[in-house]
Enzyme design. Structure first.
Site, PDB file in Angstrom:
ATOM      1  N   GLY A  29     -21.937  36.716  -8.143  1.00 32.17           N
ATOM      2  CA  GLY A  29     -22.306  37.328  -9.411  1.00 32.17           C
ATOM      3  C   GLY A  29     -22.573  36.253 -10.444  1.00 32.17           C
ATOM      4  N   TYR A  30     -23.204  36.662 -11.515  1.00 32.24           N
ATOM      5  CA  TYR A  30     -23.618  35.732 -12.560  1.00 32.24           C
ATOM      6  C   TYR A  30     -22.861  36.018 -13.846  1.00 32.24           C
ATOM      7  CZ  TYR A  30     -26.954  34.371  -9.172  1.00 32.24           C
ATOM      8  OH  TYR A  30     -27.497  33.901  -8.004  1.00 32.24           O
TER       9      TYR A  30
END
Length: 156
Positions: A29-30
């Site tokens: 994820g970012y």
């Protein structure tokens, strides 16, 4: 300084599967993405990494990666990451003297299969396998950070 030089391609057919050396499940994820820097958390098996990537210039960019505890990575993904998370199985395939990484996406990006090749120089030659489709290195839709914001399932 760490520089990543990477080309990305669509994958056609299943012929690559007979060449698989290894496979790994990834969830990532970012935490932050802007024009200059991307911050990613990735869990791969029983290891986790925090990665900072600079702005892509052609097929290269700065990349710094640091190991972090898995429980902290899980918390970061759950509490701070852009949704949906990127879920994929990465297959390593050796062809023509190079190690290819093929990502078969799941979840919101199911149906997408990409091949990535990291190179030593931007003009390095490589042998194209017959399962290699169109190059998408310059198409931002296929950047993982963008797949987290606009998943493959939402494309028209």
């Amino acid at each position: 300084m760490a520089i990543e030089i990477e080309r990305k391609f669509l994958v056609i057919g299943e012929g690559w599967r007979e060449q698989v050396e290894a496979e790994t499940r990834l969830v990532q994820g970012y935490l932050s993405e802007d024009a200059r820097t991307t911050v990613r958390v990735r869990i791969r098996g029983d290891t986790a990494w925090l990665t900072l990537k600079g702005k892509t210039q052609g097929i290269s960019r700065l990349e710094f990666e640091y190991p972090i505890p898995v429980d902290e990575a899980e918390t970061l993904l759950r509490e701070l990451a852009v949704s949906p998370l990127i879920e994929k199985t990465r297959y390593r395939v050796r062809h023509g003297g190079h190690l290819w990484e093929l990502d078969v996406f799941a979840g919101a990006n199911a149906g997408l299969v990409l091949a990535e090749l990291e190179l030593e120089t931007v003009d390095e030659d490589f042998e194209r396998p017959d399962w290699l489709g169109a190059e998408v290195s310059d198409d931002p839709r296929y950047f993982n950070v963008n797949l987290a914001q606009r998943p493959y399932r939402d494309w028209s």
